[in-house]
Design a protein around this motif. Structure first.
Motif, PDB file in Angstrom:
ATOM      1  N   PRO A 203       0.807  -1.217   0.000  1.00 21.94           N
ATOM      2  CA  PRO A 203       0.000   0.000   0.000  1.00 21.94           C
ATOM      3  C   PRO A 203       0.841   1.269   0.000  1.00 21.94           C
ATOM      4  N   SER A 204       0.350   2.261  -0.714  1.00 26.29           N
ATOM      5  CA  SER A 204       1.065   3.534  -0.796  1.00 26.29           C
ATOM      6  C   SER A 204       0.073   4.658  -0.992  1.00 26.29           C
ATOM      7  N   ILE A 205       0.539   5.857  -0.709  1.00 24.50           N
ATOM      8  CA  ILE A 205      -0.191   7.064  -1.082  1.00 24.50           C
ATOM      9  C   ILE A 205       0.833   8.027  -1.661  1.00 24.50           C
ATOM     10  N   GLY A 206       0.562   8.461  -2.881  1.00 25.25           N
ATOM     11  CA  GLY A 206       1.516   9.339  -3.534  1.00 25.25           C
ATOM     12  C   GLY A 206       1.201   9.474  -5.005  1.00 25.25           C
ATOM     13  N   PHE A 207       2.234   9.613  -5.784  1.00 33.00           N
ATOM     14  CA  PHE A 207       2.065   9.925  -7.196  1.00 33.00           C
ATOM     15  C   PHE A 207       3.077   9.144  -8.006  1.00 33.00           C
ATOM     16  N   ASP A 208       2.843   9.084  -9.292  1.00 34.47           N
ATOM     17  CA  ASP A 208       3.731   8.391 -10.216  1.00 34.47           C
ATOM     18  C   ASP A 208       4.902   9.317 -10.531  1.00 34.47           C
ATOM     19  N   ASN A 209       6.036   9.085  -9.881  1.00 29.68           N
ATOM     20  CA  ASN A 209       7.198   9.968 -10.052  1.00 29.68           C
ATOM     21  C   ASN A 209       7.696   9.985 -11.486  1.00 29.68           C
ATOM     22  N   ARG A 210       7.649   8.823 -12.142  1.00 33.89           N
ATOM     23  CA  ARG A 210       8.120   8.752 -13.527  1.00 33.89           C
ATOM     24  C   ARG A 210       7.223   9.585 -14.434  1.00 33.89           C
ATOM     25  N   LYS A 211       5.929   9.426 -14.290  1.00 35.29           N
ATOM     26  CA  LYS A 211       4.989  10.164 -15.135  1.00 35.29           C
ATOM     27  C   LYS A 211       5.088  11.667 -14.888  1.00 35.29           C
ATOM     28  N   ALA A 212       5.203  12.057 -13.623  1.00 36.51           N
ATOM     29  CA  ALA A 212       5.276  13.483 -13.295  1.00 36.51           C
ATOM     30  C   ALA A 212       6.510  14.127 -13.918  1.00 36.51           C
ATOM     31  N   MET A 213       7.653  13.445 -13.842  1.00 37.33           N
ATOM     32  CA  MET A 213       8.861  14.007 -14.446  1.00 37.33           C
ATOM     33  C   MET A 213       8.776  13.987 -15.962  1.00 37.33           C
ATOM     34  N   ARG A 214       8.141  12.970 -16.513  1.00 36.26           N
ATOM     35  CA  ARG A 214       7.995  12.909 -17.973  1.00 36.26           C
ATOM     36  C   ARG A 214       7.175  14.091 -18.494  1.00 36.26           C
ATOM     37  N   VAL A 215       6.130  14.455 -17.775  1.00 39.33           N
ATOM     38  CA  VAL A 215       5.308  15.603 -18.178  1.00 39.33           C
ATOM     39  C   VAL A 215       6.133  16.884 -18.144  1.00 39.33           C
ATOM     40  N   LEU A 216       6.926  17.064 -17.101  1.00 41.98           N
ATOM     41  CA  LEU A 216       7.791  18.250 -17.026  1.00 41.98           C
ATOM     42  C   LEU A 216       8.818  18.247 -18.151  1.00 41.98           C
ATOM     43  N   ALA A 217       9.439  17.094 -18.390  1.00 38.30           N
ATOM     44  CA  ALA A 217      10.453  17.005 -19.439  1.00 38.30           C
ATOM     45  C   ALA A 217       9.868  17.291 -20.815  1.00 38.30           C
ATOM     46  N   GLU A 218       8.655  16.856 -21.037  1.00 38.75           N
ATOM     47  CA  GLU A 218       7.987  17.161 -22.311  1.00 38.75           C
ATOM     48  C   GLU A 218       7.890  18.677 -22.508  1.00 38.75           C
ATOM     49  N   GLU A 219       7.593  19.384 -21.454  1.00 35.00           N
ATOM     50  CA  GLU A 219       7.478  20.844 -21.537  1.00 35.00           C
ATOM     51  C   GLU A 219       8.832  21.473 -21.849  1.00 35.00           C
ATOM     52  N   VAL A 220       9.885  20.944 -21.232  1.00 28.37           N
ATOM     53  CA  VAL A 220      11.239  21.455 -21.496  1.00 28.37           C
ATOM     54  C   VAL A 220      11.618  21.222 -22.956  1.00 28.37           C
ATOM     55  N   ILE A 221      11.324  20.046 -23.460  1.00 31.38           N
ATOM     56  CA  ILE A 221      11.675  19.720 -24.845  1.00 31.38           C
ATOM     57  C   ILE A 221      10.827  20.539 -25.816  1.00 31.38           C
ATOM     58  N   ARG A 222       9.556  20.728 -25.491  1.00 30.31           N
ATOM     59  CA  ARG A 222       8.700  21.550 -26.360  1.00 30.31           C
ATOM     60  C   ARG A 222       9.182  22.993 -26.436  1.00 30.31           C
ATOM     61  N   ALA A 223       9.881  23.437 -25.389  1.00 29.98           N
ATOM     62  CA  ALA A 223      10.436  24.792 -25.415  1.00 29.98           C
ATOM     63  C   ALA A 223      11.615  24.913 -26.370  1.00 29.98           C
ATOM     64  N   GLY A 224      12.074  23.758 -26.901  1.00 28.73           N
ATOM     65  CA  GLY A 224      13.138  23.784 -27.898  1.00 28.73           C
ATOM     66  C   GLY A 224      14.463  23.210 -27.443  1.00 28.73           C
ATOM     67  N   HIS A 225      14.553  22.738 -26.220  1.00 24.24           N
ATOM     68  CA  HIS A 225      15.832  22.259 -25.684  1.00 24.24           C
ATOM     69  C   HIS A 225      16.175  20.874 -26.224  1.00 24.24           C
TER      70      HIS A 225
ATOM     71  N   LEU B  38      -2.367  10.159  -6.083  1.00 20.85           N
ATOM     72  CA  LEU B  38      -2.630  11.592  -6.128  1.00 20.85           C
ATOM     73  C   LEU B  38      -2.045  12.166  -7.413  1.00 20.85           C
ATOM     74  N   GLN B  39      -2.560  13.292  -7.824  1.00 21.70           N
ATOM     75  CA  GLN B  39      -2.125  13.902  -9.077  1.00 21.70           C
ATOM     76  C   GLN B  39      -1.191  15.083  -8.825  1.00 21.70           C
ATOM     77  N   THR B  40      -0.192  15.190  -9.656  1.00 21.11           N
ATOM     78  CA  THR B  40       0.694  16.355  -9.654  1.00 21.11           C
ATOM     79  C   THR B  40       0.338  17.234 -10.839  1.00 21.11           C
ATOM     80  N   ASP B  41       0.848  18.453 -10.850  1.00 23.25           N
ATOM     81  CA  ASP B  41       0.680  19.304 -12.026  1.00 23.25           C
ATOM     82  C   ASP B  41       1.844  20.267 -12.118  1.00 23.25           C
TER      83      ASP B  41
END
Length: 346
Positions: free
Chosen positions: A165-187, A331-334
């Motif tokens: 049992p756990s309570i938290g968030f998908d660390n891999r998915k959360a970082m992937r969403v952030l990384a997508e934003e970084v790459i979309r910025a052109g990096h 739980l969801q991150t954003d």
């Protein structure tokens, strides 16, 4: 001289007094107080009666001894040196207090052996339940907790494939969403500052999330410049300086948490680099400092207080039902897009 001692408190009963009254050894009394499940019921009741008759006050009261409950919940967090865990632990403690429970907190300094020692110590002192961070620990340790009947809940993680049992968030998915934003910025030249990924599933999953996003956009994920270091502002500074000596120099540095990112931001300023004009920097967690630095930090918002409050509720329910924690909660991150992320330099 006045020798009248009538106003002095009487001598308090000792462990030896209890042992003599119950006709057992002091070691047996100690076991009754610290590990009641190791003592037969008849002996435990005799010791309890002696405790009550003498008014002896162990670390937890006679009533708790009779119920084999102490009204305490243990939590072991990786560090107390920064605010990463502070909000969740505050909400966790508030919810426990509202339900008549007391929180005992220990820090493992990200050292598995230290965490294991603290788990054994908290259980020996009668902790009714435990909150731990992440899933990474030995199967033998989980089996020890199961044999002792101690409900355990992992926080800061959610893995649908892990039965614990756990309570938290998908660390891999959360970082992937952030990384997508970084790459979309052109990096295209990315680097990362992370905690040690060995024995730290949160850090390991965040690194994996960044690499997944890179691979999905045709970037060479295996060549990601990665520095693993301790979670502190100073270590973030040192790691950032080292990355900036690389050729080609990264145009975006993704950090495993906000503390490392603040260190990177400080070093960028000392090196005369403009953020985000010369280099973009991102964090993870969205602790208070993320909005206080200049420019404010682009990061992943983690619902710390909701996680702490619900973690307490889940453990309280387990204690009331006498069963292990029933299920995991995701739980969801954003994203919090702020001033440290921009396009790469021309």
């Amino acid at each position: 001289m006045n020798d009248d001692k009538s106003d002095m408190p009487p001598d308090l009963p000792t462990l030896a007094d209890v042992a003599e009254r119950a006709n057992v050894s002091t070691a047996t009394v100690s076991r009754c107080l610290n590990s009641p499940d190791r003592v037969v019921e008849a002996t435990r009741e005799r010791v309890l009666k002696a405790v009550q008759e003498l008014g002896y006050s162990p670390n937890f009261g006679a009533r708790a001894l009779a119920a084999r409950r102490t009204g305490t919940v243990g939590a072991i967090i990786p560090t107390m040196e920064n605010a990463i865990f502070a909000r969740a632990m505050q909400a966790f403690q508030e919810e426990l207090r509202d339900n008549g429970l007391t929180l005992l907190v220990a820090s493992s300094a990200y050292r598995p052996q230290v965490e294991e020692e603290q788990i054994h110590a908290l259980v020996a002192r009668g902790a009714d339940a435990l909150l731990l961070i992440g899933h990474d620990r030995s199967e033998a340790l989980y089996q020890f907790l199961e044999r002792r009947g101690v409900p355990v809940l992992a926080a800061w993680v959610h893995d649908a494939d892990n039965p614990r049992p756990s309570i938290g968030f998908d660390n891999r998915k959360a970082m992937r969403v952030l990384a997508e934003e970084v790459i979309r910025a052109g990096h295209r030249h990315l680097a990362m500052i992370s905690a040690d990924i060995h024995g730290n599933d949160r850090a390991r999953e965040r690194v994996a999330g960044l690499r997944e996003a890179m691979a999905a956009h045709g970037l060479e994920a295996g060549a990601l410049p990665l520095i693993q270091t301790r979670y502190s502002i100073e270590h973030g500074r040192q790691a950032f300086a080292k990355l900036m000596r690389r050729v080609p120099r990264p145009t975006a540095v993704v950090c495993g948490n906000d503390v490392l990112a603040v260190g990177a931001l400080q070093m960028a300023r000392e090196m005369g680099l403009h953020v985000p004009g010369d280099v973009s920097i991102t964090g993870f967690d969205d602790i208070e400092i993320a909005t206080l630095v200049e420019p404010p930090l682009t990061t992943v918002h983690v619902p710390h207080r909701a996680m702490g409050r619900q973690a307490a509720q889940m453990l309280i329910e387990a204690l009331r039902s006498g069963a292990p924690v029933a299920e995991s909660v995701e739980l969801q991150t954003d994203l919090r897009l702020r001033g440290t992320l921009g396009p790469p330099p021309a």
